[in-house]
Design a protein around this motif. Structure first.
Motif, PDB file in Angstrom:
ATOM      1  N   MET A 215      27.558  97.283-105.550  1.00 51.69           N
ATOM      2  CA  MET A 215      27.905  95.914-105.073  1.00 51.69           C
ATOM      3  C   MET A 215      27.335  94.936-106.122  1.00 51.69           C
ATOM      4  SD  MET A 215      27.986  94.513-101.176  1.00 51.69           S
ATOM      5  CE  MET A 215      25.990  94.691-101.018  1.00 51.69           C
ATOM      6  N   GLU A 216      26.188  94.954-106.220  1.00 54.24           N
ATOM      7  CA  GLU A 216      25.562  94.022-107.189  1.00 54.24           C
ATOM      8  C   GLU A 216      26.031  94.003-108.656  1.00 54.24           C
ATOM      9  OE1 GLU A 216      21.164  94.622-106.240  1.00 54.24           O
ATOM     10  OE2 GLU A 216      21.078  95.166-108.211  1.00 54.24           O
ATOM     11  N   GLY A 217      26.297  95.455-109.145  1.00 51.34           N
ATOM     12  CA  GLY A 217      26.875  95.650-110.435  1.00 51.34           C
ATOM     13  C   GLY A 217      27.976  94.927-110.409  1.00 51.34           C
ATOM     14  N   ALA A 218      28.912  95.018-109.639  1.00 52.29           N
ATOM     15  CA  ALA A 218      30.365  94.410-109.406  1.00 52.29           C
ATOM     16  C   ALA A 218      30.033  92.781-109.741  1.00 52.29           C
ATOM     17  CB  ALA A 218      31.276  94.814-108.338  1.00 52.29           C
ATOM     18  N   ALA A 219      29.184  92.324-108.998  1.00 53.31           N
ATOM     19  CA  ALA A 219      29.203  90.945-109.323  1.00 53.31           C
ATOM     20  C   ALA A 219      28.654  90.320-110.460  1.00 53.31           C
ATOM     21  CB  ALA A 219      28.388  90.352-107.974  1.00 53.31           C
ATOM     22  N   LYS A 220      27.567  91.129-110.924  1.00 56.22           N
ATOM     23  CA  LYS A 220      26.884  90.894-112.158  1.00 56.22           C
ATOM     24  C   LYS A 220      28.107  90.901-113.424  1.00 56.22           C
ATOM     25  CE  LYS A 220      22.948  91.735-115.243  1.00 56.22           C
ATOM     26  NZ  LYS A 220      23.647  92.128-116.419  1.00 56.22           N
ATOM     27  N   MET A 221      29.024  92.195-113.343  1.00 60.52           N
ATOM     28  CA  MET A 221      30.005  92.226-114.373  1.00 60.52           C
ATOM     29  C   MET A 221      30.670  91.277-114.459  1.00 60.52           C
ATOM     30  SD  MET A 221      32.719  95.346-114.420  1.00 60.52           S
ATOM     31  CE  MET A 221      33.438  94.424-112.665  1.00 60.52           C
TER      32      MET A 221
ATOM     33  N   ALA B 148      33.037  90.850-105.609  1.00 64.33           N
ATOM     34  CA  ALA B 148      34.236  89.717-106.207  1.00 64.33           C
ATOM     35  C   ALA B 148      33.967  88.526-105.396  1.00 64.33           C
ATOM     36  CB  ALA B 148      35.689  90.339-106.385  1.00 64.33           C
ATOM     37  N   ILE B 149      34.027  88.742-103.886  1.00 65.14           N
ATOM     38  CA  ILE B 149      34.101  87.621-102.973  1.00 65.14           C
ATOM     39  C   ILE B 149      32.810  86.897-103.162  1.00 65.14           C
ATOM     40  CG2 ILE B 149      34.140  87.107-100.455  1.00 65.14           C
ATOM     41  CD1 ILE B 149      36.145  89.401-100.137  1.00 65.14           C
ATOM     42  N   CYS B 150      31.792  87.559-103.409  1.00 66.78           N
ATOM     43  CA  CYS B 150      30.571  87.012-103.433  1.00 66.78           C
ATOM     44  C   CYS B 150      30.545  85.935-104.763  1.00 66.78           C
ATOM     45  CB  CYS B 150      29.414  87.865-103.883  1.00 66.78           C
ATOM     46  SG  CYS B 150      28.995  88.617-102.265  1.00 66.78           S
ATOM     47  N   CYS B 151      31.157  86.302-105.845  1.00 69.86           N
ATOM     48  CA  CYS B 151      31.379  85.666-106.871  1.00 69.86           C
ATOM     49  C   CYS B 151      32.217  84.267-106.452  1.00 69.86           C
ATOM     50  CB  CYS B 151      32.158  86.261-108.139  1.00 69.86           C
ATOM     51  SG  CYS B 151      30.976  87.605-108.684  1.00 69.86           S
ATOM     52  N   GLU B 152      33.368  84.468-105.799  1.00 68.27           N
ATOM     53  CA  GLU B 152      34.122  83.427-105.251  1.00 68.27           C
ATOM     54  C   GLU B 152      33.263  82.383-104.538  1.00 68.27           C
ATOM     55  OE1 GLU B 152      37.334  82.816-106.221  1.00 68.27           O
ATOM     56  OE2 GLU B 152      37.902  84.793-106.892  1.00 68.27           O
TER      57      GLU B 152
ATOM     58  N   GLY C 157      30.220  82.075-105.328  1.00 71.15           N
ATOM     59  CA  GLY C 157      29.278  81.385-106.078  1.00 71.15           C
ATOM     60  C   GLY C 157      27.783  81.957-106.046  1.00 71.15           C
ATOM     61  N   PHE C 158      27.547  82.892-104.960  1.00 69.35           N
ATOM     62  CA  PHE C 158      26.336  83.561-104.789  1.00 69.35           C
ATOM     63  C   PHE C 158      25.861  84.161-106.008  1.00 69.35           C
ATOM     64  CE2 PHE C 158      27.749  84.253-100.291  1.00 69.35           C
ATOM     65  CZ  PHE C 158      26.995  83.238 -99.869  1.00 69.35           C
TER      66      PHE C 158
ATOM     67  N   ARG D 287      22.421  92.106-103.115  1.00 66.14           N
ATOM     68  CA  ARG D 287      21.857  93.472-102.259  1.00 66.14           C
ATOM     69  C   ARG D 287      21.188  93.042-100.818  1.00 66.14           C
ATOM     70  NH1 ARG D 287      17.479  97.437-104.906  1.00 66.14           N
ATOM     71  NH2 ARG D 287      19.179  97.166-106.671  1.00 66.14           N
ATOM     72  N   GLY D 288      20.681  91.771-100.798  1.00 66.45           N
ATOM     73  CA  GLY D 288      20.351  91.348 -99.575  1.00 66.45           C
ATOM     74  C   GLY D 288      21.422  91.395 -98.441  1.00 66.45           C
ATOM     75  N   PHE D 289      22.759  91.195 -98.931  1.00 69.10           N
ATOM     76  CA  PHE D 289      23.775  91.106 -97.732  1.00 69.10           C
ATOM     77  C   PHE D 289      23.805  92.550 -97.336  1.00 69.10           C
ATOM     78  CE2 PHE D 289      26.187  87.716-100.180  1.00 69.10           C
ATOM     79  CZ  PHE D 289      25.456  86.785 -99.755  1.00 69.10           C
ATOM     80  N   GLY D 290      23.788  93.601 -98.163  1.00 69.98           N
ATOM     81  CA  GLY D 290      23.961  95.051 -97.694  1.00 69.98           C
ATOM     82  C   GLY D 290      22.679  95.266 -96.714  1.00 69.98           C
ATOM     83  N   VAL D 291      21.695  94.740 -97.269  1.00 67.38           N
ATOM     84  CA  VAL D 291      20.212  95.284 -96.242  1.00 67.38           C
ATOM     85  C   VAL D 291      20.357  94.500 -94.922  1.00 67.38           C
ATOM     86  CG1 VAL D 291      17.831  94.885 -96.310  1.00 67.38           C
ATOM     87  CG2 VAL D 291      18.974  95.624 -98.419  1.00 67.38           C
ATOM     88  N   MET D 292      20.677  93.468 -95.018  1.00 66.25           N
ATOM     89  CA  MET D 292      20.667  92.744 -93.524  1.00 66.25           C
ATOM     90  C   MET D 292      21.711  93.394 -92.686  1.00 66.25           C
ATOM     91  SD  MET D 292      22.261  88.807 -94.139  1.00 66.25           S
ATOM     92  CE  MET D 292      20.844  88.110 -95.194  1.00 66.25           C
ATOM     93  N   ALA D 293      23.150  93.665 -93.322  1.00 65.85           N
ATOM     94  CA  ALA D 293      24.050  94.280 -92.438  1.00 65.85           C
ATOM     95  C   ALA D 293      23.628  95.562 -92.108  1.00 65.85           C
ATOM     96  CB  ALA D 293      25.423  94.343 -93.227  1.00 65.85           C
ATOM     97  N   ARG D 294      23.134  96.334 -92.954  1.00 68.86           N
ATOM     98  CA  ARG D 294      22.826  97.893 -92.757  1.00 68.86           C
ATOM     99  C   ARG D 294      21.848  97.855 -91.579  1.00 68.86           C
ATOM    100  NH1 ARG D 294      24.506 102.260 -95.666  1.00 68.86           N
ATOM    101  NH2 ARG D 294      25.714 100.698 -96.536  1.00 68.86           N
TER     102      ARG D 294
END
Lengths: 268, 268, 268, 268
Positions: free
Chosen positions: A107-113, A207-211, A213-214, A220-227
């Motif tokens: 997830m963070e890899g996609a945003a970083k790319m 990709a949506i996180c990039c939209e 602008g996060f 990764r924090g989004f995944g941690v809180m949701a999980r």
């Protein structure tokens, strides 16, 4: 290592005998009853209240991350709960510890790319997304690396969450160049590899996180809180329909048979 | 220790190549875009979608639990993050590990107390709440125990979250005998002790959980899931406005001065 | 909740530019090369160096606790490591989180039981251990409780660690009334129940801890420190001979078959 | 992601009703009473019993890692224990979670650096260590990177653990080219920077690990297992001489003053 500071400060919030303030908003009168749990997360991460559209998209992202069946993190939480049922919080903690590079990394890899190949300051400047997509896939292939956010072992040829998340983003004004770009990257990667490489949920969310602008480091924090919500659900099921004990017994028995004294030719 | 089972099962959900189902609902079409993060938590814990009223009250409970300033769990998470910034998930896990009997305990304690003195099957049967309140306070005082959910070191004479949470509950059909009972218990406890004993947020939430009929054993899980969101917020602030390093240095220096060689009369 | 203190202090140790002191001993010259790892643990817990005999017995206790095969905590650590191989420390942490009431509980339970029925100030006063043993077993049976430290699912009729640990204790002057008492309790419990109830390793260790005079509240800590060594061993094996991925896949497949759409009669 | 395997196996050990075997040794008769806790760790990591000399050096390494005063990990453990005193294991887990790249990293970094510039297969082939040291320091300086294992904020000009650990290694046949090399690297780094850059304890231990031939990936595990012992010591002190509550109160008060309503110019 951070430098020393003279003074400890925090802008998250403050309390006085009759007030509780979070990121500039009065908790009782402005937050409670007005904002849902996803909005509260947005407030803490973006430091402002989301618009109605942002709320819908952001809640959808988090909701998509809550529950993924019997994942390794769910298994770790349930097995931990078996040994320490009085410490539900520690079982959730154990489950979270595994949300590292392998599972949440994509997830963070996609945003970083996406940020790397299309920096935010180039948005709206007419960047040629097709050229960028081609180059990105070529670069990953040249170093034999996996394009983050593409491919899924089960959900083929389409991850059913992705079109829905993109639809929600589009309906709420959050579908821009980053979503367009990852879709082009996917087409390019499928053409280059000859394999079905759906944009998986982590790619869509990246990709949506990039939209939004996060920063990618936040993702990764989004995944941690949701999980953590999903893990509480698993622990509650474990308390009435346990699987951990059986998993343990089977594993112990299988390993004893495969690796025990008879396997080593020892007399027993 | 659980008994062995022949077969591992789970009713949380399942996935096929083109479907993802959570508690009987189709994730892409029925959940994403329709349910917020608090609703998703409700679905996992109550095994059904909340009504609009339930959604408002339940989200308010969770939102109230997200952020409480520089709590011990926030401190533990921030200090952990300083040593392992590459493992945000482990820093959240460290913060959760401390949500045990001392801090989250009062929430489940309040719910358990209310269920103990007014079992769900006596609701609507005309139980005399004043008598029950008097007896409850007398029992706690007789064994010199603290009534869970009452009193706050800072928020006096009123915890500002409590009237607001009770208002939200009342506006949404979730204010019944349990909220009435804890209010009577508070009056009784204040009269008996002569001290200001506001119903604190954990007491209010414990009572509202009883209005929902949630088992008291579940209540700690609400705190754990909500606080994980707050902890991500703290870790993000730590990444730009750190306090952990300074806390460490001060502590080390103070302890060296108080307990180091000069304190032991050693030559330095 | 602890009271506020004016000053932070610690008696564990201190450092100056050219000295490092732990519990009053100079680390470089008095500890390193002179004390083994178990002795160092003893120093931190008992606040003095062990004698040679104490060192042998105490190391034996800790060594006995290091490794117990594919335990739930080893499974949790290995599954966590699969997701976050860059955070070995978090995988150990996840494994430790489950060392709660169910598995380590019997060790502290045995020590607590022995102290309860034979308080340290009655040692050497001619207490009738047979009478105490009879009464203890009768009390546990009367409330249908399991006597801690007795019985083992696999090691029957004798847990092979127990006679060896008791032998080491006897050879080193650490076999006294507590070991005698737990042996009498075992005989009494077997006679009363008609079942083989060997003193298991946790019972033996609990009794030896009483011989040392360690507070029972400390005993869990011995298990935690020893098991962390065992967990590192499991994680290293997981890095070359993994079991976590296969466990995950099997579990997911079995649950999908048992609880997936076909089990719910859904069209697929 | 690992490939699937048909069969779960483990070479760590096995149990039958009357035997317990760890890495090929009978636990009761060959390990208990014969091996100390550090030896047991060696057995699990090296898959064989250490020689007497290896035992001395390896125990010294681990002992040196146990206790470092009020470190961030000790603070996290103590703060966690304040909230969940019933879960000592979770407090240790919280403390371990922070043993990541910042603090334990330099130990594995030193080992990795030494293996990189002097691969094991070049030992004994007359490699010119001075040339290697010069080149290594030049390479680190060229990319403005810190040489791992050198420098200490407090222990200057010498970390008192280092000469003692190297002495123990030398007395036990474990002082070879890797220790010689890190000493040359230190001289070179001090000459190049003009600053005191002592070989710190993590650098010394990293070099000794190379003398043993341990893979650098294992080295973090030594720190984790040793520190878990130290954390139990801190938690026990916290139970009688607490610092966590005071740390929390001070922090909360300071932040309220610096960042609360008066700092924001709000009416109070």
């Amino acid at each position: 290592m951070p430098k020393r500071t003279d003074r400890l400060t925090s802008d998250i919030g403050w309390s006085t005998p009759d007030q509780i303030n979070v990121r500039g908003m009065d908790l009782p009168s402005e937050i409670l009853g007005h904002m849902n749990l996803g909005d509260m997360a947005f407030l803490l991460l973006a430091h402002r209240q989301p618009s109605a559209e942002e709320s819908t998209v952001f809640n959808a992202i988090l909701v998509a991350l809550v529950e993924h069946g019997i994942t390794p993190s769910a298994m770790a939480a349930r097995i931990t709960y078996m040994g320490a049922p009085e410490s539900l919080q520690a079982a959730v903690a154990a489950g979270l510890c595994g949300l590292g590079s392998v599972f949440v990394g994509s997830m963070e890899g996609a945003a970083k790319m996406l940020y790397d190949v299309l920096p935010p300051d180039q948005l709206g400047t007419g960047a040629d997304l097709e050229v960028i997509a081609k180059q990105t896939v070529a670069d990953f292939r040249a170093r034999a690396a996996i394009v983050p956010g593409l491919g899924h072992p089960l959900h083929k040829p389409v991850d059913p969450r992705t079109p829905r998340l993109f639809e929600i983003a589009a309906q709420n004004g959050k579908s821009g160049e980053y979503i367009a770009l990852i879709e082009l990257i996917q087409k390019e990667a499928e053409a280059a590899s000859g394999k079905a490489l759906p944009i998986n949920a982590t790619g869509a969310i990246g990709a949506i996180c990039c939209e939004f602008g996060f920063p990618w480091e936040i993702v990764r924090g989004f995944g941690v809180m949701a999980r953590s919500i999903g893990l509480v659900g698993h622990i509650l099921e474990e308390s009435t329909n346990p699987i951990a004990f059986e998993l343990w017994q089977r594993t112990e028995e299988e390993i004893l048979e495969a690796s025990g004294p008879s396997a080593h030719g020892a007399a027993k």
